[in-house]
Design an enzyme around this catalytic site. Sequence first.
Site, PDB file in Angstrom:
ATOM      1  CG  ASP A  84       3.659 -24.434   6.374  1.00  0.00           C
ATOM      2  OD1 ASP A  84       3.370 -25.019   7.465  1.00  0.00           O
ATOM      3  OD2 ASP A  84       3.126 -24.588   5.783  1.00  0.00           O
ATOM      4  CB  ALA A 139      13.728 -30.899  20.444  1.00  0.00           C
ATOM      5  CD  GLU A 140      16.742 -33.142  25.359  1.00  0.00           C
ATOM      6  OE1 GLU A 140      14.991 -33.479  25.230  1.00  0.00           O
ATOM      7  OE2 GLU A 140      17.760 -32.949  26.278  1.00  0.00           O
ATOM      8  CB  VAL A 165      -1.389  -0.517   1.016  1.00  0.00           C
ATOM      9  CG1 VAL A 165      -1.409   1.604   0.807  1.00  0.00           C
ATOM     10  CG2 VAL A 165      -1.914  -1.222   0.924  1.00  0.00           C
ATOM     11  CB  CYS A 171     -10.737 -19.238  -2.963  1.00  0.00           C
ATOM     12  SG  CYS A 171     -12.242 -18.454  -4.078  1.00  0.00           S
TER      13      CYS A 171
END
Lengths: 328, 328, 328, 328
Positions: A132, A191-192, A28, A77
Amino acid sequence: MATEIKKIAVLTSGGDSPGMNAGIRSVVRTCAYLKIECVGVYRGYQGMIEGDFKPLDARSVNNIINKGGTILKSARCEDFRTKEGRKKAYDQLKKEGIDAFVVIGGNGSFAGALAFNEEYNFPVMGMPGTIDNDILGSTYTIGFDTAINTVVEVIDKIRDTASSHNRLFFVEVMGRDVGHIALNAGVGAGAEEILIPEQNLGLERLLESLKRSKKSGKSSSIVIVAEGDKIGKNVFELKEYVEEHLPIYDVRVSVLGHMQRGGNPTCFDRVLASRMGVKAVESLLEGKSNYMVGIRDNNLILTPISEAIKAHTEIDEELVRVSDIMTT
Amino acid sequence: MATEIKKIAVLTSGGDSPGMNAGIRSVVRTCAYLKIECVGVYRGYQGMIEGDFKPLDARSVNNIINKGGTILKSARCEDFRTKEGRKKAYDQLKKEGIDAFVVIGGNGSFAGALAFNEEYNFPVMGMPGTIDNDILGSTYTIGFDTAINTVVEVIDKIRDTASSHNRLFFVEVMGRDVGHIALNAGVGAGAEEILIPEQNLGLERLLESLKRSKKSGKSSSIVIVAEGDKIGKNVFELKEYVEEHLPIYDVRVSVLGHMQRGGNPTCFDRVLASRMGVKAVESLLEGKSNYMVGIRDNNLILTPISEAIKAHTEIDEELVRVSDIMTT
Amino acid sequence: MATEIKKIAVLTSGGDSPGMNAGIRSVVRTCAYLKIECVGVYRGYQGMIEGDFKPLDARSVNNIINKGGTILKSARCEDFRTKEGRKKAYDQLKKEGIDAFVVIGGNGSFAGALAFNEEYNFPVMGMPGTIDNDILGSTYTIGFDTAINTVVEVIDKIRDTASSHNRLFFVEVMGRDVGHIALNAGVGAGAEEILIPEQNLGLERLLESLKRSKKSGKSSSIVIVAEGDKIGKNVFELKEYVEEHLPIYDVRVSVLGHMQRGGNPTCFDRVLASRMGVKAVESLLEGKSNYMVGIRDNNLILTPISEAIKAHTEIDEELVRVSDIMTT
Amino acid sequence: MATEIKKIAVLTSGGDSPGMNAGIRSVVRTCAYLKIECVGVYRGYQGMIEGDFKPLDARSVNNIINKGGTILKSARCEDFRTKEGRKKAYDQLKKEGIDAFVVIGGNGSFAGALAFNEEYNFPVMGMPGTIDNDILGSTYTIGFDTAINTVVEVIDKIRDTASSHNRLFFVEVMGRDVGHIALNAGVGAGAEEILIPEQNLGLERLLESLKRSKKSGKSSSIVIVAEGDKIGKNVFELKEYVEEHLPIYDVRVSVLGHMQRGGNPTCFDRVLASRMGVKAVESLLEGKSNYMVGIRDNNLILTPISEAIKAHTEIDEELVRVSDIMTT
């Protein structure tokens, strides 16, 4: 493009992601700066078909750069996948005097734009907006950085409370087809183990890894599970499996869900979206069409949409290895 | 108490809560200030039974006021429920020369302290540390304020993304027996419906409420479900039920889990814990025992532990009503 | 009040505070719930004088409970201090058919409401909205909890980096006349010294305290300075003074400023504002006027505005003591 | 390098930055993974000179990935700039049996490593850790992403409260020589003007920009000022200047200071530091020395330290332009 572009529409399409508002604002304001008219399309292609338009000037986008979601709403859509739907959309755009549009979204949204362009030779430009990070042609998508920070902050909190011995936490994160969120947030949160859609590490390895973690002196462990984890068990099934095979563990589950799509965008996502918006509008004015704006090595680049949607992103093998080393 | 108190132990017990570290720090520093020795007991009553002690001075608790979890670890301890277990604990305390202890925890931890005191006439003082806010004798427990903020921040993010029409979010929060987190966070986050253990609103009302919310023009709704929700369905069962009976809705689920127990404590919880620690130590030195420190109208008060553990907190009817009005 | 109340106005006045939007939302939705018309007044009393009104229904206040600032804008208004100004405001209210108003603000705003009520016998109700927590008749004001958390989070960050030896940080926080923010955030952040408007601890004590802190083994220290600190030196002057008298210290300064007025309100502030809004509207409908809604021991109470504005809040001596003990 | 590397030291040096702990953890765990001994050096080169070493194994770095600051402490060290200092350091390293070191820091720290390597042919590897992002050879430095998010979050709060008309906020951010923080956070926060060390926009342009912003309908404006702003006035002098020349503005100042160096690192900084640590250790084991690990287009690369410290980063002209367009 023979026609001079005097009026540009902007829309957000598909699943929303943090930073879309910063992208809208940038389109814009770039239009305003360049004395081009700008029109917002509400609810993605659905609103385009229905003619749900609203003129946007520089002040219309005040105080939105820091807001999650999208002021233009978003939607998936079905109608736009049909020739008839796209015809209606074209008629609405023509009626409104719109010469080009910028769509912020993911692969599905780009495929729609491509089909539309092929039928009507209508100038379109894409900006990758999805948490993602699965878009070819851009190292980063708008929203990914915010999402991984949301996950990491949550896991930081979980780790705080992991004071009891023998406690194991499974945290389900988004990612039906790709594990970028799981892998990056997993490394970031320490994390493991990280279970992703691209690799079937197998249940055996999970058990081995947990046993090793235990033996190495860790009193608690966190396992990140992407929704589309290749093992094919959901997080509650994994819990049952582990509790059965490693009864010393008391397993707790968190399912993060849509919090990952929201939140105030990070600085990175805001700056990325701001830069991409400028590039998208300027590229349209230079007569380019059918490209997606992407970022590579901190430079903005254009990739033909036809290429961008052709293939999948691949798992980052280096990061998988870093994760393995870090869980030593 | 005839014996002069020269050495005080501090422990955290039961489920941990944010602000426990601030409470430990306060007990330790108040002892240091008053020239009393202080000893940390690791892993709650289990560590007491095993003699897992460590002297703590003012510097031992540097830089912990802002950390979630508990540096002393916490645990639930079956052994302490037995006479034999408590005998062992007593022997350990005597061996270490400890004259009194402060336990930060919930009702179970206080019941243990009470039994111990009755058997050994040993000075004990309780500080309410639990995110559930279900302790009689204190308007607020240490950790509650942090937990409701965690929930509210998560729901803020979920709301950001609730841009699509007809989307319904179920968010499961902690609370097996009490709905204080659900109710306060639900009002704070502007939830459309809040399902708590104390009231069976019934599935009918839930459907009615969702229909009304839809009719009133809201495009999305958030329902908070406490773990121990009286309806008796878990959050996934509720999702199925609603999707069956209100097919217009696309329901998404988040299960927050242990993130609610962690995170940096809020200022409120830190100040509360700091004040309670001073009061706990000073009360012991004044010869008081068997009390829990609580807060009422911003003043610290003492409640006999025997009373504190006798009854349940009740649902806040005013707040239920505020919630109803706010969802207009 | 003889006249039945059918239309209520709501305004925010004076310095804004986080949670004001939750208060507005509550007034609006309580009116909707009770089938009373509600009107928003923009820019405080200035907008009242100018007739800057807008009808608000339940949907007008969607998605604002979590936003800082005030959707109605706020302003300080000189004109309302004059008889003429208040006359104009009265005419505007009558013209609009407004029967009563709720003002969310601080002492100055309440004084205006009181004068207005005395002249026109117009039903008014106050809600305490200020980050300063300096209103008699309420243990907490809307916004205070958010402000102290903002300060504490900032100081947590500063403490992270205080790894070098002999580093001293001065942090200036809001509070020209009262030290509630400084004192609470100081205890919450573990500040070594807290300089407030209510007490002149003196420069000597500051130096002594810093020397003691150094000797006790702390490698860095944080001093919180309220704007209206009684010593009478601003934070940069204090820096110079300390660097001159304790040259071992390398002093760094942060001036927090208006970030303390903003940010998403905490759950506490949102719930407080929601409860107060219900009480304000219901009290007006019960024929009450000229009261401020407050909270004491978690119960809502009414205090005559004339009393609320008469006196000052006092420094919390217990908390000063807790702070002293904690810096051991 | 002829000698096989069996023991690697890691240190943090210079101003600390968020993510340094993640970098330390990565070096330590990569060593553990590869069965190499690892030693932590405390307080940068000063600790190296004094032999302040501590063996670190995989468990030594538990629960630090999410913490700001550096567990190894950091310091600037004059002694290491001298031949004598470096001699002492070498002796200490030899005595400890250390074969190589990884230094996390900025240009000054790398220059030290380079000098050391030239004198003793000692294997060294650098990792860029600074919030300033001013290191050639890496698109991002460890800590920069966290710092810009801290600034943006603060300005979001300030903007919330910018509801009054004619209010202008000056926010001073770090950056004595480079404006990367100011520029990125300024674009991310939607600042109206950004004053940086690399460009003297001049006071005239500032006044013009503020007038234009006012005329365009904005009711408040935020100006970011880097410490080393080229105009040469500090933020309080700028306030005075603007208030004199644009008396309609009421200017408020925030000086952020060291909060920008702290805070929990973002996911980006944690992942970056984790990846760089692996690369640093593996490169040393491959016999490489005197390189800095950097990132380009999401790939890790090595740049000779001698080149990395030779030149300055340059202002990002594209981003300056984006900023100009966004303030339309």
